[in-house]
Scaffold this motif. Structure first.
Motif, PDB file in Angstrom:
ATOM      1  N   ILE A  99      -6.089   2.474   1.756  1.00 28.75           N
ATOM      2  CA  ILE A  99      -4.899   3.243   1.388  1.00 28.75           C
ATOM      3  C   ILE A  99      -5.210   4.727   1.442  1.00 28.75           C
ATOM      4  CG2 ILE A  99      -2.996   3.384  -0.269  1.00 28.75           C
ATOM      5  CD1 ILE A  99      -5.765   0.863  -0.897  1.00 28.75           C
ATOM      6  N   SER A 100      -4.482   5.419   2.315  1.00 32.49           N
ATOM      7  CA  SER A 100      -4.693   6.864   2.512  1.00 32.49           C
ATOM      8  C   SER A 100      -3.528   7.633   1.909  1.00 32.49           C
ATOM      9  CB  SER A 100      -4.749   7.154   4.019  1.00 32.49           C
ATOM     10  OG  SER A 100      -4.739   8.543   4.268  1.00 32.49           O
ATOM     11  N   PRO A 145      -3.636   5.611  -2.950  1.00 31.97           N
ATOM     12  CA  PRO A 145      -4.706   6.244  -2.159  1.00 31.97           C
ATOM     13  C   PRO A 145      -5.820   6.915  -2.960  1.00 31.97           C
ATOM     14  CG  PRO A 145      -2.611   7.433  -1.901  1.00 31.97           C
ATOM     15  CD  PRO A 145      -2.382   6.373  -2.927  1.00 31.97           C
ATOM     16  N   GLN A 192       1.376   4.968   0.488  1.00 33.22           N
ATOM     17  CA  GLN A 192       0.775   6.156   1.121  1.00 33.22           C
ATOM     18  C   GLN A 192       1.478   7.412   0.578  1.00 33.22           C
ATOM     19  OE1 GLN A 192      -0.840   6.015   5.185  1.00 33.22           O
ATOM     20  NE2 GLN A 192       0.780   7.423   5.728  1.00 33.22           N
ATOM     21  N   GLN A 236       0.337  -1.422   9.345  1.00 34.01           N
ATOM     22  CA  GLN A 236      -0.265  -0.079   9.403  1.00 34.01           C
ATOM     23  C   GLN A 236       0.827   0.969   9.239  1.00 34.01           C
ATOM     24  OE1 GLN A 236      -2.047   1.777  13.013  1.00 34.01           O
ATOM     25  NE2 GLN A 236      -3.992   1.589  11.938  1.00 34.01           N
ATOM     26  N   SER A 241      -2.547   4.067   6.474  1.00 34.88           N
ATOM     27  CA  SER A 241      -2.950   2.995   5.553  1.00 34.88           C
ATOM     28  C   SER A 241      -2.812   1.656   6.279  1.00 34.88           C
ATOM     29  CB  SER A 241      -2.037   3.004   4.324  1.00 34.88           C
ATOM     30  OG  SER A 241      -2.198   4.238   3.658  1.00 34.88           O
ATOM     31  N   LEU A 297       0.878  -1.179   0.000  1.00 41.41           N
ATOM     32  CA  LEU A 297       0.000   0.000   0.000  1.00 41.41           C
ATOM     33  C   LEU A 297       0.911   1.224   0.000  1.00 41.41           C
ATOM     34  CD1 LEU A 297      -2.712  -0.939   2.689  1.00 41.41           C
ATOM     35  CD2 LEU A 297      -2.405  -1.835   0.375  1.00 41.41           C
ATOM     36  N   PRO A 308      -9.407   2.553  -1.340  1.00 37.50           N
ATOM     37  CA  PRO A 308      -8.626   3.781  -1.243  1.00 37.50           C
ATOM     38  C   PRO A 308      -9.458   4.754  -0.395  1.00 37.50           C
ATOM     39  CG  PRO A 308      -8.844   3.052  -3.536  1.00 37.50           C
ATOM     40  CD  PRO A 308      -9.808   2.239  -2.724  1.00 37.50           C
TER      41      PRO A 308
END
Ligand SMILES: O=C(O)CCC(=O)C(=O)O
Length: 276
Positions: free
Chosen positions: A208-209, A43, A11, A235, A223, A9, A178
């Motif tokens: 996903i941020s 994201p 970020q 995380q 995320s 993921l 996302p």
């Protein structure tokens, strides 16, 4: 059928310049591939700042704009499955918050439009009204990742357990969202909602941020990957970073066998209750 794979993921730090955002995304996708990932996810709103006033300016048609071009090329160059976060899509003068998914040959294999628009009002906290400028999507969207069925949602969609359940009933083992939560709801709801969706449906949840900005809409970050037991297995912090997790889908098989709630649902009763 592949039951083991590495997910990444990404970020991303997102700013005002579309070109810089796309270049940075391409660079970090390459890094995630170097890190051994076969499935890489970006994201929500990664080509523009997040805000209703930006959507029109940054909107692109799918699959013709520069954002799709970058995503398609990255998926092909690295031979990966790429979940292209989201960006504002324009079609027939209407705007959507859209997630595109790209296969290892660089083809668009799925397109999901955010179904539940982010309209909330918490005085002193956060007020946002996507429906001022966006249209909602009306379709559930899944794609096949080497024999694994994956369902798509975007951010606020995380709050709607019915959507996640419908995906599970369609056979999904992974749900990917996302999302860009904020500094009011992020600390209390982001992790909990993902753990809830994962455990309710005995699925993996990836969210996903973007990384946190210091101005404009401030994303919560963090995320996260949650396994079908509801356990957070990876995380991120709030900064730009890539998180990895080795996913073993036999976890899904195990919990579904050991705690078989989907064979124990009392649909004989539920189906007699008036739906509101
Ligand atoms: O549900 C929330 O608190 C945040 C949702 C959000 O930021 C979004 O849908 O983009």
């Amino acid at each position: 059928m592949m039951r083991l794979f590495r997910a990444a993921l990404v970020q991303l730090q997102v700013g005002k310049d579309r070109c810089t955002n796309l270049e940075n995304a391409a660079k970090l996708i390459a890094e995630a591939k170097q890190g051994g990932a076969n499935l890489i996810a970006l994201p929500e709103c990664f080509n523009s700042p997040y805000g209703t006033k930006f959507f029109n300016e940054y909107a692109e048609s799918v699959p013709n704009g520069p954002t799709c071009e970058m995503l398609s090329k990255a998926a092909k160059d690295h031979s990966i499955y790429l979940i292209g976060g989201t960006f504002p899509e324009i079609e027939n003068n209407k705007l959507y918050n859209t997630c595109t998914v790209w296969g290892p040959e660089g083809k668009l294999i799925a397109k999901y439009r955010k179904m539940h628009l982010f309209d909330i009002d918490i005085p002193g906290g956060i007020t946002f009204k996507e429906s001022d400028v966006l249209q909602a999507g009306n379709e559930l969207v899944t794609f096949d990742f080497n024999g694994i069925k994956v369902g798509l949602g975007i951010c606020y969609d995380l709050r709607f357990e019915e959507l996640a359940k419908l995906y599970r009933l369609q056979g999904c083992e992974i749900l990917i969202y996302p999302g860009a939560f904020n500094m009011t709801t992020g600390p209390i709801h982001w992790e909990l909602l993902q753990r809830a969706r994962a455990l309710d449906n005995e699925v993996y949840v990836f969210a996903i941020s973007p990384a946190r900005n210091d101005k404009g809409y401030i994303a919560w970050g963090h995320s996260q990957i949650t396994n079908p037991w509801g356990k957070v297995t990876a995380q991120a912090s709030y900064k730009e970073e890539i998180i990895y997790d080795d996913i073993d889908l036999t976890e899904c098989d195990k919990i579904r066998q050991q705690i078989p709630i989907f064979n124990q649902r009392r649909t004989d009763i539920y189906d007699t209750i008036k739906k509101l």
